[in-house]
Design a protein around this motif. Structure first.
Motif, mmCIF file in Angstrom:
data_model
loop_
_atom_site.group_PDB
_atom_site.id
_atom_site.type_symbol
_atom_site.label_atom_id
_atom_site.label_comp_id
_atom_site.label_asym_id
_atom_site.label_seq_id
_atom_site.Cartn_x
_atom_site.Cartn_y
_atom_site.Cartn_z
ATOM 1 N N ASP A 325 0.767 -1.012 -0.028
ATOM 2 C CA ASP A 325 0.089 -0.137 -0.079
ATOM 3 C C ASP A 325 0.905 1.461 0.048
ATOM 4 O OD1 ASP A 325 0.842 -0.554 2.501
ATOM 5 O OD2 ASP A 325 -0.652 0.417 3.607
ATOM 6 N N GLN A 326 2.230 1.029 -0.041
ATOM 7 C CA GLN A 326 3.065 2.170 -0.033
ATOM 8 C C GLN A 326 3.835 2.176 -1.271
ATOM 9 O OE1 GLN A 326 3.391 4.739 2.317
ATOM 10 N NE2 GLN A 326 1.592 3.662 3.550
ATOM 11 N N ALA A 327 4.191 3.202 -1.991
ATOM 12 C CA ALA A 327 4.817 3.360 -3.411
ATOM 13 C C ALA A 327 6.140 2.833 -2.954
ATOM 14 C CB ALA A 327 4.727 4.711 -3.901
ATOM 15 N N TRP A 328 6.858 3.244 -1.919
ATOM 16 C CA TRP A 328 8.082 2.844 -1.641
ATOM 17 C C TRP A 328 8.369 1.193 -1.495
ATOM 18 C CZ3 TRP A 328 9.809 0.089 2.595
ATOM 19 C CH2 TRP A 328 9.023 0.159 3.659
ATOM 20 N N GLY A 329 7.371 0.603 -0.810
ATOM 21 C CA GLY A 329 7.209 -0.745 -0.775
ATOM 22 C C GLY A 329 7.114 -1.520 -1.894
ATOM 23 N N VAL A 330 6.244 -1.109 -2.691
ATOM 24 C CA VAL A 330 6.135 -1.623 -4.245
ATOM 25 C C VAL A 330 7.494 -1.542 -5.128
ATOM 26 C CG1 VAL A 330 4.940 -1.673 -6.423
ATOM 27 C CG2 VAL A 330 3.846 -1.269 -4.150
ATOM 28 N N MET A 331 8.250 -0.267 -4.981
ATOM 29 C CA MET A 331 9.377 -0.019 -5.492
ATOM 30 C C MET A 331 10.594 -1.107 -5.018
ATOM 31 S SD MET A 331 11.451 3.478 -6.239
ATOM 32 C CE MET A 331 10.021 3.992 -7.049
ATOM 33 N N VAL A 332 10.454 -1.342 -3.712
ATOM 34 C CA VAL A 332 11.630 -2.246 -3.268
ATOM 35 C C VAL A 332 11.413 -3.605 -3.787
ATOM 36 C CG1 VAL A 332 12.431 -3.245 -0.955
ATOM 37 C CG2 VAL A 332 11.964 -0.630 -1.110
#
Length: 418
Positions: A325-332
């Motif tokens: 649910d977080q853009a940074w989490g999806v990017m990682v």
């Protein structure tokens, strides 16, 4: 024709790797653009997010259909003919995609993407072309250098979405197709490069050296390890399905996130920016460290690096399950997904080549690419259905089954002494 000396073979191999690397830079631009835009174009033209997975499925289907024919063509006429034919397929496909977007005809869009996938079959063959003249102790390194070169074009493709739209609008191209103009230019340049510079043909030269009995590694190279080869094919295919299924649905998931962040009114520019940067980082993960994984495969062993790749894929899927649910989490998650794919496919390709006798190599390499692409095509279609019903976290849970299977069956990847 005379057989070249060892020093001449090394010089030809260095030149071949450089030419293949340059071709991969150019071919990667079209790959990166299609990965980023395919799902969005499919969802936009069809009007149904559930059909977005058909874009990635079509790319992989095209690669699957052409992998074995291109491998057979390479066996008979050399790598140069096979690679240039792949470039021609991609050029025709890009033109059809642009036409389909202008006419808003969904089936025609899929036809164009299938042809781009056929061109990608040639790009995949480039990594095996790098091993035709490579010595066993440098096989992983040479293969991985060609894989790494794709990073430049693969990262540039998504990052060209914004500038591509500006250029496309200026010359009247359909929306979301502007970056394909850059793909046309890059594919044309790759075609010319292979026609002019890939001489002598590495596979034909390797066949001539083997026939003359001048290969210093002839005894070691003639052994065949079919069980280990089959495991390598499975590990490559399953790792690719894991990567492709999650990556294919990421643009749709990010589009939903962008709409949520903007109160349901995200602009196409907002979505393109978020998708472009995330996919660019993913493609960088796929290719940027491939030389490191190639060197590790040469030093640690092929199977050990395949398992390292599964560890990275597992870490990626955990982020996709719990921080989606977080853009940074999806990017990682996407970066780790690319790194795991890179480790598994570079070492798996080296294992497949090493476990296969010379007379069977091109055939098994083609089968491996075909299996990899067919499996990923089916995975991409299922990924769209899973995303619609179980969201992004559910997709990650489903993909983890393949990672577990590769680890459990890894004892089959050990090559037995003759």
């Amino acid at each position: 024709m005379t057989v070249p000396t060892a020093e001449q073979q090394q010089a030809v191999q260095r030149r071949t790797v450089a030419i293949l690397s340059a071709g991969q830079v150019l071919g990667g631009i079209a790959f990166g653009a299609t990965v980023s835009l395919g799902a969005l174009l499919a969802a936009d033209i069809s009007g149904d997010d559930a059909l977005s997975g058909l874009a990635t499925a079509s790319v992989t289907l095209g690669a699957a259909l052409c992998a074995i024919p291109l491998a057979r063509l390479a066996t008979k006429l050399g790598r140069r003919r096979a690679l240039t034919l792949g470039n021609l397929f991609a050029l025709v496909g890009i033109g059809i995609v642009i036409l389909a977007a202008a006419l808003r005809v969904f089936p025609l869009l899929l036809v164009g993407i299938v042809l781009i996938g056929a061109g990608n079959a040639g790009n995949l063959q480039s990594r095996f072309a790098a091993t035709d003249l490579a010595s066993p102790r440098h096989r992983g390194r040479d293969l991985s250098v060609v894989v790494w070169a794709t990073a430049v074009g693969g990262v540039a493709g998504p990052l060209l979405l914004g500038p591509g739209e500006v250029v496309g609008q200026a010359i009247g191209m359909p929306p979301q197709t502007g970056s394909y103009l850059f793909s046309l230019i890059a594919q044309t340049a790759a075609f010319v490069l292979y026609v002019v510079a890939l001489r002598p043909d590495p596979l034909l030269l390797a066949q001539r050296i083997m026939a003359a009995g001048a290969d210093q590694n002839a005894v070691e190279e003639r052994r065949d390890h079919p069980v280990a080869a089959r495991y390598a094919m499975f590990a490559i295919a399953a790792s690719h399905v894991t990567m492709a299924s999650v990556m294919a649905m990421t643009p749709i998931h990010l589009a939903h996130m962008a709409h949520g962040a903007h109160g349901g009114h995200a602009t196409p520019a907002d979505i393109s920016s978020l998708v472009g940067v995330t996919i660019a980082m993913h493609v960088a993960g796929m290719y940027a460290l491939s030389p490191v994984f190639g060197i590790l495969a040469d030093r640690w062993g092929r199977l050990q690096v395949v398992l390292l790749g599964q560890g990275l894929l597992a870490a990626s899927l955990l982020f996709a399950m719990f921080v989606n649910d977080q853009a940074w989490g999806v990017m990682v998650a996407l970066i780790l997904l690319g790194l795991g794919w890179s480790a598994a496919t570079v070492s798996g390709a080296a294992l497949l080549t090493e476990a296969t006798a010379p007379g069977l190599r091109t055939r098994r390499q083609g089968r491996s690419d075909s299996l990899m692409s067919f499996s990923a095509a089916g995975g991409a279609v299922l990924a769209g259905l899973i995303l619609s019903n179980f969201q992004f976290g559910g997709l990650a849970v489903a993909a983890s089954v393949l990672v577990i299977a590769i680890v459990v069956t890894s004892p089959l990847g050990r090559m037995r002494a003759a």
